[in-house]
Design a protein around this motif. Structure first.
Motif, mmCIF file in Angstrom:
data_model
loop_
_atom_site.group_PDB
_atom_site.id
_atom_site.type_symbol
_atom_site.label_atom_id
_atom_site.label_comp_id
_atom_site.label_asym_id
_atom_site.label_seq_id
_atom_site.Cartn_x
_atom_site.Cartn_y
_atom_site.Cartn_z
ATOM 1 N N GLN A 86 24.790 3.829 76.421
ATOM 2 C CA GLN A 86 26.210 3.215 76.939
ATOM 3 C C GLN A 86 26.184 1.896 76.766
ATOM 4 O O GLN A 86 27.142 1.059 76.052
ATOM 5 N N LEU A 87 25.017 0.678 76.913
ATOM 6 C CA LEU A 87 25.140 -0.331 76.245
ATOM 7 C C LEU A 87 25.243 -0.579 74.712
ATOM 8 O O LEU A 87 25.809 -1.645 74.336
ATOM 9 N N GLN A 88 24.608 0.363 74.008
ATOM 10 C CA GLN A 88 24.735 0.440 72.519
ATOM 11 C C GLN A 88 26.103 0.311 71.942
ATOM 12 O O GLN A 88 26.696 -0.273 71.214
ATOM 13 N N VAL A 89 26.849 1.449 72.721
ATOM 14 C CA VAL A 89 28.206 1.284 72.475
ATOM 15 C C VAL A 89 28.809 0.234 72.801
ATOM 16 O O VAL A 89 29.943 -0.134 71.938
ATOM 17 N N LEU A 90 28.748 -0.296 74.003
ATOM 18 C CA LEU A 90 29.416 -1.273 74.485
ATOM 19 C C LEU A 90 29.067 -2.531 73.649
ATOM 20 O O LEU A 90 30.133 -3.271 73.167
ATOM 21 N N ARG A 91 27.924 -2.966 73.068
ATOM 22 C CA ARG A 91 27.539 -4.014 72.441
ATOM 23 C C ARG A 91 28.119 -3.875 70.774
ATOM 24 O O ARG A 91 28.655 -4.702 70.322
ATOM 25 N N GLY A 92 28.407 -2.626 70.606
ATOM 26 C CA GLY A 92 29.210 -2.648 69.094
ATOM 27 C C GLY A 92 30.471 -2.796 69.261
ATOM 28 O O GLY A 92 31.215 -3.165 68.164
ATOM 29 N N ARG A 93 31.058 -2.359 70.086
ATOM 30 C CA ARG A 93 32.440 -2.070 70.400
ATOM 31 C C ARG A 93 33.437 -3.552 71.215
ATOM 32 O O ARG A 93 34.337 -3.949 70.776
ATOM 33 N N LYS A 94 32.633 -3.809 72.289
ATOM 34 C CA LYS A 94 33.346 -4.729 73.290
ATOM 35 C C LYS A 94 32.779 -5.845 73.315
ATOM 36 O O LYS A 94 33.086 -6.994 73.802
ATOM 37 N N ILE A 95 31.391 -5.931 72.943
ATOM 38 C CA ILE A 95 30.678 -7.207 73.019
ATOM 39 C C ILE A 95 30.209 -7.458 71.518
ATOM 40 O O ILE A 95 29.253 -6.438 70.942
ATOM 41 N N SER A 96 30.372 -8.566 70.877
ATOM 42 C CA SER A 96 30.022 -8.894 69.758
ATOM 43 C C SER A 96 28.888 -10.077 69.390
ATOM 44 O O SER A 96 29.464 -10.866 70.304
ATOM 45 N N TYR A 97 28.252 -10.054 68.612
ATOM 46 C CA TYR A 97 27.291 -11.327 68.349
ATOM 47 C C TYR A 97 27.276 -11.711 67.091
ATOM 48 O O TYR A 97 27.084 -10.810 66.001
ATOM 49 N N ILE A 98 27.352 -12.999 66.562
ATOM 50 C CA ILE A 98 27.382 -13.503 65.242
ATOM 51 C C ILE A 98 26.062 -14.452 65.257
ATOM 52 O O ILE A 98 26.223 -15.584 66.219
ATOM 53 N N GLY A 99 25.176 -14.366 64.433
ATOM 54 C CA GLY A 99 23.930 -15.363 64.400
ATOM 55 C C GLY A 99 24.325 -16.283 63.292
ATOM 56 O O GLY A 99 25.207 -16.529 62.600
ATOM 57 N N ALA A 100 22.899 -17.180 63.207
ATOM 58 C CA ALA A 100 23.392 -18.392 62.201
ATOM 59 C C ALA A 100 23.091 -18.309 60.853
ATOM 60 O O ALA A 100 23.233 -18.979 59.971
ATOM 61 N N ASP A 101 22.391 -16.987 60.517
ATOM 62 C CA ASP A 101 22.171 -16.702 59.127
ATOM 63 C C ASP A 101 22.974 -15.440 58.617
ATOM 64 O O ASP A 101 22.439 -14.328 58.661
ATOM 65 N N PRO A 102 24.023 -15.746 58.202
ATOM 66 C CA PRO A 102 24.955 -14.543 57.551
ATOM 67 C C PRO A 102 24.322 -13.660 56.516
ATOM 68 O O PRO A 102 24.690 -12.608 56.169
ATOM 69 N N THR A 103 23.558 -14.689 55.516
ATOM 70 C CA THR A 103 23.125 -14.049 54.410
ATOM 71 C C THR A 103 22.228 -13.084 54.445
ATOM 72 O O THR A 103 21.939 -12.001 53.516
ATOM 73 N N PRO A 156 27.196 -8.547 49.151
ATOM 74 C CA PRO A 156 27.083 -9.747 49.726
ATOM 75 C C PRO A 156 26.562 -10.860 48.803
ATOM 76 O O PRO A 156 27.019 -12.190 49.023
ATOM 77 N N PHE A 157 25.787 -10.674 47.656
ATOM 78 C CA PHE A 157 25.246 -11.712 46.934
ATOM 79 C C PHE A 157 26.450 -12.519 46.310
ATOM 80 O O PHE A 157 26.495 -13.654 45.650
ATOM 81 N N GLN A 158 27.801 -11.745 46.231
ATOM 82 C CA GLN A 158 28.853 -12.281 45.488
ATOM 83 C C GLN A 158 29.664 -13.118 46.492
ATOM 84 O O GLN A 158 30.731 -13.905 46.012
ATOM 85 N N PHE A 159 29.367 -13.436 47.634
ATOM 86 C CA PHE A 159 30.032 -14.381 48.568
ATOM 87 C C PHE A 159 29.084 -15.426 48.855
ATOM 88 O O PHE A 159 28.149 -15.717 48.799
ATOM 89 N N SER A 160 29.719 -16.738 49.006
ATOM 90 C CA SER A 160 29.212 -17.973 49.213
ATOM 91 C C SER A 160 28.755 -17.888 50.955
ATOM 92 O O SER A 160 29.367 -16.695 51.618
ATOM 93 N N GLY A 161 28.050 -18.986 51.435
ATOM 94 C CA GLY A 161 27.599 -18.793 52.753
ATOM 95 C C GLY A 161 28.718 -19.027 53.626
ATOM 96 O O GLY A 161 28.794 -18.382 54.725
ATOM 97 N N GLY A 162 29.660 -19.792 53.316
ATOM 98 C CA GLY A 162 31.087 -19.729 54.196
ATOM 99 C C GLY A 162 31.940 -18.735 54.329
ATOM 100 O O GLY A 162 32.199 -18.004 55.343
ATOM 101 N N MET A 163 32.027 -17.864 53.045
ATOM 102 C CA MET A 163 32.748 -16.606 52.941
ATOM 103 C C MET A 163 32.044 -15.527 53.789
ATOM 104 O O MET A 163 32.445 -14.708 54.273
ATOM 105 N N MET A 164 30.514 -15.752 53.618
ATOM 106 C CA MET A 164 29.604 -14.558 54.296
ATOM 107 C C MET A 164 29.736 -14.796 55.796
ATOM 108 O O MET A 164 29.960 -13.588 56.530
ATOM 109 N N GLN A 165 29.808 -15.996 56.214
ATOM 110 C CA GLN A 165 30.106 -15.982 57.733
ATOM 111 C C GLN A 165 31.493 -15.491 58.020
ATOM 112 O O GLN A 165 31.596 -15.048 59.180
ATOM 113 N N ARG A 166 32.569 -15.775 57.328
ATOM 114 C CA ARG A 166 33.819 -15.264 57.556
ATOM 115 C C ARG A 166 33.526 -13.464 57.657
ATOM 116 O O ARG A 166 34.283 -13.018 58.549
#
Length: 634
Positions: A86-103, A156-166
């Motif tokens: 249940q937590l896995q479904v919730l974490r992917g659908r209603k709770i999202s996480y973005i980290g510092a290293d998008p690459t 992914p390699f075709q995107f800059s750091g800023g675009m990857m964060q987007r």
């Protein structure tokens, strides 16, 4: 208005780090509330527990860390007691996480759009392939990725750091979550991209009413987005207030320390001591490094043609002097050519054309022993404090390495010099026989500094050396660099996207755009009366806790610089400039004098700010922002 009941409620959360010998609290009885239309900022220096807290919010804590007590309620349900599935479904659908290293967040072998579609289908099994693709492309458009339908199929390699964060924001928001955890997401980005990301998050939060837990080590960044702030120190909450309250009347000494250490750029009381004490005029001063019309182009594979090549114009006709005892800042967005230039200045690469003279000697023609001897005079300090230090060598051996390579000293003399240098940069003698494992990022950078200083160089080139550190560690190391400059007469080149740091320490600033220097001026001119619209765009994006004189609504850039493979004719900045006019599309401006030693490559500067001895051309009406008064005399 916030809902009466918070989306997220944390009570007395404690997380411990377990080892064979002991247990240590990383988070100690942390409590917080987060409502639907709210952005809660978490601020603190490295090691305060910010990242552990952000991961605990999505129940993403694993050994050797362990949540030993406390509760995490999401809409009234305790995440710690929730079944894993249940937590896995919730974490992917209603709770999202973005980290510092998008690459490193996505699979490099698959197109970005396909990966996000697969994620969407896994959390919404009933959605069709066509509908999933449509929603992903619409979300890519919402975060202002140009040509979203085409970039859907890029890797992914075709995107800059800023675009990857987007892209990672799209990955987080495509399921329309009501809770988003953003962990230091602007730390690796340059100021304009970071400002774009913050503005984007604010817009999306207003549209989707997503609650955001925004974690950062930079107070100026939190000031730009958060409604309320929670201050962490050594794993404990020491203060919680509105952002305005934190800035105007901080209650805890640690918070006052954070506010005090935040660099001031435009406030009149800001003395900028390191800059104020230097001679403003360069007339008659000795140039330790001279760069003369340097260019560098890289050949890359053209994927649209069999055996085809295309050429990246990384550095284009750059010229400047660095004077003995000076500190020159080189600033600009990612991809502007700063790091390529640093490799040329440090002789890691040779320019295709032009010359680089160190103390009058052309470094391009040197080989073998002559080049090795020259390297005693200048050293390069890089950004990454982890991968730049060998993990299998003791710290003392790492610092001694340059002395061993250059020879001429006995083992006893090397040990003495290493101990003296380590002490000078603030490393205790007990670390000499230790491996670097367990050192903080700031300590690791001190090891890098010691390794460079042990040869007693005259010039240090710092390529984003402090960008991975929080503002407290940055302030400590900047203080160290200032002491070394006074003690040894050091000369510095600071290559950075951190304009607050550049304001504090650099006497002159070179602004780069698409491989060219578009402005070269003294500290005061750069920050109070810049002659190029691009410089003002950078200043409008600086994370600050003071009033910015350059309005982001006018100057803040959207998107990224043009492709350096296909640079537009005329002024290369015209495609993003809010003040471009007909001449800009035809004639490329050159660096022209604006004052004593100040240069700008802009047709507006050419008319409105004439060279010495020339009469004003009456273009002041076209100059978008009047000159500001500096309170520093810098």
């Amino acid at each position: 208005m916030s809902e009466a009941h918070p989306i997220l409620r944390v009570r007395d959360l404690t997380v411990e780090l377990q080892s064979a010998a002991s247990r240590r609290k990383v988070l100690d009885s942390v409590s917080l509330d987060l409502h639907a239309d709210e952005v809660l900022g978490i601020i603190g220096e490295s090691g305060s527990g910010k990242t552990v807290l952000s991961r605990a919010m999505v129940n993403w804590v694993s050994r050797p860390l362990e949540m030993t007590s406390g509760q995490i309620f999401y809409h009234g349900e305790d995440l710690r007691q929730m079944p894993v599935r249940q937590l896995q479904v919730l974490r992917g659908r209603k709770i999202s996480y973005i980290g510092a290293d998008p690459t490193s967040a996505l699979d490099p072998t698959l197109p970005i759009g396909h990966q996000i579609v697969e994620k969407l289908k896994s959390v919404e099994p009933g959605i069709s392939e066509a509908d999933a693709r449509k929603r992903v492309i619409e979300t890519l458009q919402a975060v202002r990725i140009p040509s979203a339908a085409e970039r859907f199929n890029e890797f992914p390699f075709q995107f800059s750091g800023g675009m990857m964060q987007r892209v990672m924001i799209v990955d987080a928001l495509v399921t329309s979550p009501d809770l988003l955890v953003a962990d230091n997401i602007t730390q690796p980005l340059d100021v304009t991209v970071a400002a774009q990301i913050l503005r984007l998050l604010r817009d999306l939060q207003a549209e989707y009413r997503t609650a955001i837990l925004f974690v950062s080590s930079l107070l100026g960044v939190v000031n730009d987005i958060a409604d309320k702030v929670l201050v962490l120190a050594n794993g404990r909450v020491v203060e919680r207030q509105s952002m305005q309250g934190i800035l105007q009347s901080p209650e805890h000494e640690y918070t006052r320390h954070l506010v005090r250490d935040m660099p001031r750029i435009w406030e009149a009381q800001s003395e900028v001591p390191a800059v104020r004490a230097r001679v403003n005029s360069n007339h008659g001063r000795e140039a330790i490094l001279s760069v003369r019309d340097v260019s560098r182009t890289y050949a890359t594979k053209d994927r649209s043609r069999l055996f085809g090549k295309q050429y990246v114009q990384a550095v284009r006709g750059v010229s400047f002097d660095v004077y003995k005892g000076d500190s020159l800042g080189i600033v600009g967005e990612s991809g502007c050519g700063k790091s390529s230039l640093s490799r040329l200045l440090s002789r890691l690469e040779e320019p295709d054309s032009g010359k680089i003279l160190f103390k009058g000697q052309d470094v391009g023609g040197l080989r073998g022993t002559a080049l090795l001897n020259l390297r005693r005079g200048f050293q390069l300090l890089l950004q990454d404090p982890y991968n730049s230090i060998p993990s299998h060598l003791t710290i003392g051996r790492t610092v001694a390495e340059p002395l061993i390579i250059h020879g001429g000293r006995s083992k006893a003399e090397i040990r003495e010099k290493v101990a003296e240098t380590m002490a000078e940069v603030g490393l205790g003698p007990e670390l000499a026989h230790s491996l670097p494992v367990g050192l903080s990022a700031g300590q690791r950078q001190r090891v890098n500094i010691a390794r460079a200083m042990v040869l007693e160089p005259e010039l240090l080139i710092l390529d984003e050396t402090l960008s991975a550190l929080d503002q407290v560690e940055q302030a400590k190391l900047l203080g160290l660099f200032e002491k070394l400059q006074v003690r040894h007469g050091m000369t510095y080149i600071y290559i950075s996207h951190d304009l607050g740091m550049v304001r504090r320490v650099c006497s002159r600033v070179a602004v780069m755009y698409l491989g060219r220097v578009v402005e070269l001026a003294g500290n005061g001119t750069t920050f109070f009366n810049p002659g190029h619209p691009y410089t003002r765009a950078l200043l409008s994006a600086v994370p600050a806790i003071e009033h910015r004189p350059y309005d982001a609504a006018t100057y803040l850039l959207e998107g990224e610089p043009p492709n350096p493979i296909n640079i537009p004719p005329g002024c290369s900045f015209r495609t993003r400039c809010p003040f471009a006019f007909g001449r800009c599309a035809k004639d490329e401006p050159t660096l022209l004098a604006r004052g004593s030693g100040d240069l700008a490559a802009c047709h507006l500067a050419e008319g409105g700010m004439p060279a010495p001895g020339m009469s004003p051309a009456g273009l002041h009406d076209l100059n978008p922002v009047p000159a500001l008064r500096s309170g520093t005399g810098a």
